[in-house]
Every structure is written in structure tokens, then in C-alpha cells.
Write a protein that holds these residues in place. Structure first.
Motif, mmCIF file in Angstrom:
data_model
loop_
_atom_site.group_PDB
_atom_site.id
_atom_site.type_symbol
_atom_site.label_atom_id
_atom_site.label_comp_id
_atom_site.label_asym_id
_atom_site.label_seq_id
_atom_site.Cartn_x
_atom_site.Cartn_y
_atom_site.Cartn_z
ATOM 1 N N LEU A 116 0.999 -1.527 0.353
ATOM 2 C CA LEU A 116 -0.238 -0.229 -0.384
ATOM 3 C C LEU A 116 1.140 1.388 -0.058
ATOM 4 O O LEU A 116 0.491 2.151 -0.484
ATOM 5 C CB LEU A 116 -1.079 0.469 1.385
ATOM 6 N N VAL A 117 2.534 1.362 0.729
ATOM 7 C CA VAL A 117 2.527 2.220 0.787
ATOM 8 C C VAL A 117 3.367 2.783 -0.885
ATOM 9 O O VAL A 117 3.815 4.231 -1.316
ATOM 10 C CB VAL A 117 3.987 2.011 2.083
ATOM 11 N N ILE A 118 3.873 1.600 -1.192
ATOM 12 C CA ILE A 118 4.742 1.886 -2.849
ATOM 13 C C ILE A 118 3.686 2.012 -3.440
ATOM 14 O O ILE A 118 4.167 3.014 -4.127
ATOM 15 C CB ILE A 118 5.204 0.716 -2.978
ATOM 16 N N LYS A 119 2.394 1.914 -3.457
ATOM 17 C CA LYS A 119 1.009 2.591 -4.664
ATOM 18 C C LYS A 119 1.449 3.527 -4.045
ATOM 19 O O LYS A 119 0.905 4.308 -5.281
ATOM 20 C CB LYS A 119 -0.062 1.374 -4.233
ATOM 21 N N GLN A 120 0.978 4.542 -3.169
ATOM 22 C CA GLN A 120 0.771 5.246 -2.536
ATOM 23 C C GLN A 120 1.817 6.444 -3.183
ATOM 24 O O GLN A 120 1.590 7.661 -3.051
ATOM 25 C CB GLN A 120 -0.302 5.894 -1.437
ATOM 26 N N LEU A 121 3.026 6.076 -2.765
ATOM 27 C CA LEU A 121 4.138 6.833 -3.075
ATOM 28 C C LEU A 121 3.931 6.581 -4.104
ATOM 29 O O LEU A 121 4.787 7.856 -4.731
ATOM 30 C CB LEU A 121 5.245 6.001 -2.881
ATOM 31 N N ARG A 122 4.258 6.175 -5.530
ATOM 32 C CA ARG A 122 3.998 6.135 -7.610
ATOM 33 C C ARG A 122 2.952 7.009 -7.650
ATOM 34 O O ARG A 122 3.211 7.516 -7.956
ATOM 35 C CB ARG A 122 3.922 4.458 -7.655
ATOM 36 N N GLN A 123 2.143 6.516 -6.990
ATOM 37 C CA GLN A 123 0.660 7.661 -6.803
ATOM 38 C C GLN A 123 0.875 9.115 -6.878
ATOM 39 O O GLN A 123 0.494 10.421 -7.630
ATOM 40 C CB GLN A 123 -1.231 6.986 -6.842
ATOM 41 N N ASN A 124 1.476 8.948 -5.691
ATOM 42 C CA ASN A 124 1.666 10.753 -5.542
ATOM 43 C C ASN A 124 2.857 11.240 -6.248
ATOM 44 O O ASN A 124 4.088 12.257 -6.036
ATOM 45 C CB ASN A 124 1.836 11.130 -4.186
ATOM 46 N N GLY A 125 3.548 10.402 -7.520
ATOM 47 C CA GLY A 125 4.257 10.896 -8.095
ATOM 48 C C GLY A 125 6.147 10.638 -7.186
ATOM 49 O O GLY A 125 7.143 11.620 -7.734
ATOM 50 N N TYR A 126 6.092 9.730 -6.515
ATOM 51 C CA TYR A 126 7.698 9.991 -6.277
ATOM 52 C C TYR A 126 8.177 8.122 -7.308
ATOM 53 O O TYR A 126 7.870 7.292 -6.882
ATOM 54 C CB TYR A 126 7.379 9.186 -4.608
#
Lengths: 319, 370
Positions: free
Chosen positions: B232-242
């Protein structure tokens, strides 16, 4: 042979043992003291383990057998003793023998903590609360810094007894044998004391007992405290023997195992509980040769015993 | 009559236990201590199988200096008490050496029992750092200890030119330890730790964490905990442009991470114990294992196989079955090449290099990073 004759025959043998109690006891004791001279380390390790479980089962027997309070978190008291010794010797450099009274005090405190709020609960509810208590203690030990977290404590000092360091398995054989005998003696005296009779009364009929002037609250608390102290002392010596303890030792299955010993042997009957504790340790070891199937065999044996002797191997006689 | 019978039965049982110690001069007795019952039984069985495979190969080649190897398996059930009994049993049976050890907690109290008897023991899975400090001198660890993962991680970060690192853990013993160790090793290597975050287990919305992390603009994010929340952390990091480097610890080494995180997991690095599927030199072993036991090798099979072969090699070099000589030979191990890599010991008898391998997420699978 019908079940009835089987039962009556075994009861007959047990009766025979009871009539020749003293001679048998002396003989038995002589054998037990002589064993280390002949047996190898493995046998001693297993027997020391047996005495250890005898102490724990007798302690739980006070709570479950005498006072009739179901306790599913007994390993917590054992953990309290083991961790007290472990922490005090390895972190504060205490002498092992000095940790025993401290462990007893903490065990008493734990007994009051679990006993206090649960006094008004009966059967199922009590079982759930004690189960929760057991898990709380284990999880606290797993997460606290002082208990060494998940990997536990290592390097617990071995105690010295009149100048000799107790570092051989034969030493611990005698230590646990002596403690087991002490536990048997204490249990016996307790059972025939005023307190013992009060426990029995409360177990059979709480309201009637109270009407007769028995202080229900104090009586139940005593049962918890005394049971906890048994386990606490056993825990101290366990820590000294293993020199390392970790939260994995004090799981729910450990509590169940101890309870199993009590029920399997015969609740409330000292020789029964001793037999139960012995069976608990010896069965899986004797069948070690057959590998991973041994626990299955153990389970089948246990089921058979429970089917044919639902009161345990050597149950208490109700008068 | 009945009483006599039951007493005989008990005595017979005791004798069965005691009379197991048989001696033969043309045999080498090796003890295998693994959990074969209880919750960890599958891992124990995998290890035992791998050791037995190694033994049968050695015996097929004529054994060690003409001596065939016989094994005795002692079940420790991943429980300290049972492990102590198992160890005493192996000692009573006069084994020349012991190989195995899965649960660190159960293995710890046995070290002294083997140490007192002078028996060499090769631990092939158990890897708590406490085993190193409790070692009486006869114990050899062929698996890397936990702090080695931090070394592998920091090496990867340095290789990728990371200057600012963010570490996230879940506050439990394992992930926090790894996070702290990485912080320490990272600082030593000149990497700035810009964030050290804790995420609660089971949390769903990590937007606050992601915003906070982005404001610190790290070159890499290291998740030291488990896959379920990590995904989940990975998914949200990528979605927010990291879009920079993300690495996860061995607790997240599962294909489920890709299942939950989907495309976001692509290119994420992971550290893993050397398991058969990621070891090019373990191909033959994997096939033989499948042929013999009709199942895939487990996570510690390769190390257990190496452990047994190392022991055989040491006995050969020692030139005798004498326990002290075997310990000496094990200590002197120089150019032993196992399927999981070369084995050399530090003065503390632990593996001199980190044996963690670096994996990278490709589609739905982990692949070895080259």
C-alpha cells in the motif's frame, strides 16, 4: 472385557498402591535419587523436565483442581518468575537466590492482578479473562526492552550452591526433584488444611460456602496467589537451567499443556496430577523414535484415556 | 499381575530410550536438529531433506575417508525445552557433529549443551545475533545474521548513488531493528537519513506519510517491514509522483507484494536469503531435490545442503572424526564453495560476508538483480 471391569480393575490396582503407600514411596524415592548414577544426560534432561512440569501442574492444580477456577493463562505466572530471575541476574547482577523472593513477590502481585477483577466471574468468562491475561504477559514480554523483546534474554547466570556452580544436568535433576517433592508436600498440606477444605466448599457450592462464613473473595485470591507462587519459583529455576528465555516459551499452548497434565492425571488428586505431568513429558520422548508421528500417537493415547477414564488417570474420590 | 505388567511396560520404554547408543567404527554419526513437529515443521522438514540429500550424495561417493555417514534426526519442535532434550539426546548418542537449527530461540539453549560435550554444530538457518554472543566456540553460522541485510541494503544504495535515504518501519522488533541498523550503517557510509518513519499495522491511508516524505525529497525509500502494508505504501508513493528508488526488506519478499501493489511495484528492490530459485549454481541441487522428495526445496534448503557438505569437507580435512579436530577444521575453512556462495568464517564463527541477494520486481515475479 467390558469397560466396567477394566475400570474397576485399574481402580483396584490404584487402591492397592494407596494401601502400601509408605513402603512404595520410600522405594520410589530411593530409585529417583539413585537414577543419576546410572542414567545418561538425555534421560536426566527428560526427567528434570518431568519434575519441572510436576511443579507447574501441581501449582495449577491448586487453582483448577482445588478451587475449581479454570485458568487458561497459567504460563503467565511461570513467565513472571523466569523473567524476574532473568532480568535481575543478567541486567542488575543479582545473586540468583536473591531473585527467588522477588519473583515470589511479583508472582503474588500477578496473582492478585488476575484474581482481583475476576472474582465475580464464573466458568467460561473466567476462562476468557485468564486467557487474555496470559497473552498480555507474553506480548508485553515480546515488546518490552527490558525483557529483550522477541529474541528474549541470554546469558542468565548459573546459580552456585554451597560453592558448586549448578551447571550439570544432574544438578538440575536434583534441584527440580527437590522442588517437586516440596510442591507435593505443600499441596498435600494445603489440601488437608482449613484453606483446602474451604476451596473444596467454594468449588462445590459457592453460595452455600459463603453462607457458612467462608470469605469467598479471600479464598479465591489465595488460590490464585499460591498457584502463581508455585509457577514463579519453577520459572526462576527454569531460567537458571536454560540460561536463555524467550517469549515463545510462554505461549497459550504452554498453558494448555499444563492444564492438560492436570486434567489428564486427575484434577484435585496429587498422585494423579504427578502422573499426568509425567505422561505429558514422557510420552512424546518415549515415542521420539517414530519421528513426526509421535504427537499423533500422543493424541490418540490421550483420547483413549479420556474416553475410558473421563476423570483422569487417577481421579480424586468424592466422598 | 496387572501392576507388574505396567511397570514392565514403563521400564521397557525407558530402556528403549537409553539403549539407542550404538557404536560402529566405520560410521560417522551426524545429528540433525530441526523442528519436525509444531508450527515450523515444514521448514524443518525442508532442511532435513536437503541434509539427507547431501548425505546420500556423499555416501554414494564412498563416504568420508571410507566411513559412511549415518544421521540421527532430533526434533526440537521450535521450543527451547524440547530443543534442550533433543540436544541432550544427540549428545548421549555420541554424534560426531550436528547440523541444522532453525528457530533461534530454541537453538540458543542448546549451544551450551553441545559446547560442554565439545560437539561441533553448523547452524544452517537460525541467525539471531544473540547466537553469535552465546557461542561457546563450537558453533558455526552459515546463514547471515540480521545485521548483514543492512549491509547489503546500504551497498545497493551506495551503488545506486543514493545520498538521502528515508526509512520506514512498523515498530515491531524485527522491522525496527533492521531500520535502526540501516540508519547506522548508512551514516557510516555517508548516506544522510532524512526520515525515519513508523507506520501502524493495517493502516490504509498513507497520504500524510507520503506528503511528508516528498517534502524531504529522498533519493531512496527503504521499507523494512512486511508486504501487506508495504504494498500500500509503495502504491501511494508512486501515485503521488515519487519515482525514485524503493527497496523492501526480506519480510516483504513475497509475490503478494506485486499482487497488491500492481504496476507500482515494478522495479522495487528486495533483499532475500539465498533460496534455490535465485541461485544459479543451485540448479542441479533443485532438480535432484525435486526428484527425490517430489516437492520444491524450501527457503533454507540450499543453506542446509551447504552446511552438511561443509561439515563433510571439514571432517575430510581434519582427517579424523575427533570433535576438536573437526571444530579446528571448520574454523580454518578457506575455499569452500557452496551452492549459496563461498563460506569463510569471521573470528566469531559467523559468515564473513552478507549472503543476502538483491531481487528486483519484474511483472508478477521477483528476479535476481544483475
Amino acid at each position: 472385557m467390558t469397560t466396567d471391569t477394566l475400570v474397576s480393575r485399574t481402580t483396584g490396582i490404584l487402591g492397592l498402591i494407596e494401601t502400601h503407600q509408605k513402603t512404595l514411596l520410600v522405594l520410589f524415592l530411593a530409585i529417583l535419587i539413585g537414577i543419576p548414577a546410572y542414567a545418561n544426560n538425555y534421560v536426566l534432561e527428560v526427567l528434570a523436565n518431568t519434575w519441572f512440569y510436576v511443579i507447574l501442574c501441581l501449582g495449577l492444580n491448586i487453582v483448577v483442581g482445588y478451587a475449581g477456577l479454570l485458568d487458561l493463562g497459567y504460563a503467565a505466572f511461570f513467565a513472571v518468575g523466569a523473567y524476574t530471575t532473568g532480568i535481575l541476574t543478567s541486567r542488575f547482577g543479582f545473586n540468583f537466590w536473591l531473585t527467588i523472593p522477588v519473583a515470589m513477590a511479583f508472582a503474588t502481585l500477578a496473582g492478585v492482578i488476575i484474581g482481583g477483577p475476576t472474582l465475580r466471574l464464573r466458568s467460561d468468562y473466567l476462562a476468557i479473562v485468564t486467557l487474555g491475561f496470559g497473552e498480555i504477559v507474553r506480548i508485553a514480554a515480546r515488546n518490552l526492552k527490558i525483557t529483550g523483546g522477541a529474541s528474549g534474554l541470554i546469558g542468565i547466570d548459573r546459580p552456585h550452591f554451597f560453592g558448586t556452580e549448578l551447571n550439570q544436568i544432574s544438578h538440575y535433576y536434583f534441584v527440580f526433584l527437590a522442588l517437586a517433592l516440596l510442591a507435593i508436600f505443600a499441596s498435600y498440606r494445603l489440601q488437608h488444611s482449613r484453606l483446602g477444605r474451604a476451596w473444596q466448599y467454594v468449588r462445590e457450592d459457592e453460595d452455600a460456602a459463603e453462607a457458612m462464613g467462608i470469605n469467598r473473595v479471600a479464598i479465591k485470591l489465595y488460590a490464585y496467589i499460591i498457584g502463581a507462587v508455585f509457577a514463579g519459583i519453577a520459572g526462576c529455576f527454569y531460567a537458571a537451567k536454560m540460561t536463555a528465555i524467550s517469549p515463545e516459551t510462554f505461549t497459550f499452548s504452554q498453558s494448555i499443556l499444563i492444564l492438560l497434565g492436570v486434567v489428564f492425571g486427575g484434577m484435585g488428586k496429587i498422585p494423579g496430577v504427578v502422573c499426568g505431568a509425567g505422561a505429558l513429558v514422557l510420552f512424546p520422548e518415549v515415542f521420539r523414535g517414530i519421528g513426526s508421528m509421535r504427537l499423533l500417537v500422543f493424541a490418540v493415547v490421550m483420547l483413549l484415556v479420556m474416553l475410558y477414564r473421563p476423570q483422569g488417570i487417577w481421579p480424586a474420590q468424592k466422598s | 499381575m496387572r501392576k507388574v505388567f505396567s511397570v514392565c511396560l514403563i521400564l521397557a520404554g525407558l530402556f528403549m530410550v537409553m539403549s539407542n547408543a550404538a557404536f560402529a567404527t566405520d560410521e560417522l554419526k551426524i545429528g540433525i536438529m530441526v523442528p519436525t513437529t509444531g508450527s515450523e515443521a515444514t521448514y524443518g522438514k525442508d532442511m532435513e531433506n536437503a541434509i539427507l540429500l547431501a548425505v546420500s550424495e556423499i555416501n554414494a561417493k564412498g563416504g568420508i575417508a571410507g566411513k559412511t555417514i549415518v544421521t540421527v534426526t532430533a526434533d526440537d519442535a521450535c521450543d527451547p525445552q524440547q530443543a534442550a532434550a533433543a540436544a541432550s539426546k544427540l549428545v548421549s548418542e555420541n554424534v560426531n557433529a550436528v547440523v541444522g537449527g532453525y528457530c533461534s530461540g530454541a537453538t540458543l539453549p542448546t549451544l551450551k549443551i553441545y559446547g560442554d560435550a565439545g560437539i561441533p554444530i553448523v547452524l544452517t538457518a537460525a541467525n539471531s545475533t544473540k547466537l553469535v554472543s552465546a557461542n561457546p566456540g563450537n558453533t558455526f553460522l552459515v546463514n547471515s545474521t540480521g545485521d548483514d541485510q543492512a549491509i547489503t541494503a546500504v551497498n545497493l544504495f551506495k551503488q545506486k548513488g543514493v545520498k538521502k535515504l528515508a526509512v520506514i518501519h512498523q515498530g515491531d522488533g524485527y522491522s525496527e531493528d533492521l531500520a535502526k541498523l540501516t540508519e547506522k550503517k548508512g551514516k557510516e557510509a555517508g548516506i544522510e537519513i532524512v526520515a525515519m518513519e513508523v507506520v501502524n499495522k493495517g493502516e490504509q491511508d498513507h497520504s500524510a506519510l507520503v506528503t511528508r516524505l516528498k517534502s524531504k525529497s529522498p533519493d531512496a525509500v527503504f521499507w523494512t517491514a512486511y508486504y501487506a502494508d508495504g504494498a500500500l505504501v509503495i502504491k501511494q508513493l508512486r501515485q503521488n509522483g515519487y519515482m525514485k528508488l524503493i527497496a523492501v526488506g526480506d519480510g516483504s519478499n513475497s509475490p503478494k507484494l506485486m499482487e497488491i501493489a500492481g504496476k507500482a511495484a515494478e522495479g522495487v528492490f528486495c533483499f532475500s536469503n539465498p533460496t534455490v530459485e535465485y541461485l544459479p549454481s543451485a540448479k542441479a541441487f533443485g532438480e535432484n531435490y525435486k526428484k527425490k522428495f517430489n516437492q520444491e526445496p524450501g527457503p533454507y534448503s540450499a543453506l542446509s545442503y551447504d552446511g552438511m557438505n561443509l561439515l563433510a569437507d571439514a571432517i575430510k580435512r581434519a582427517g579424523s572424526a575427533d570433535k576438536a579436530a573437526i571444530v579446528k577444521a571448520l574454523k580454518a575453512t578457506k575455499d569452500f564453495n557452496g551452492i549459496a556462495g563461498p563460506i569463510v568464517f569471521t573470528p566469531e564463527n559467523k559468515l564473513a560476508r552478507s549472503n543476502f541477494v538483491v531481487l528486483v520486481a519484474k511483472g508478477a515475479n521477483w528476479e535476481l538483480n544483475k
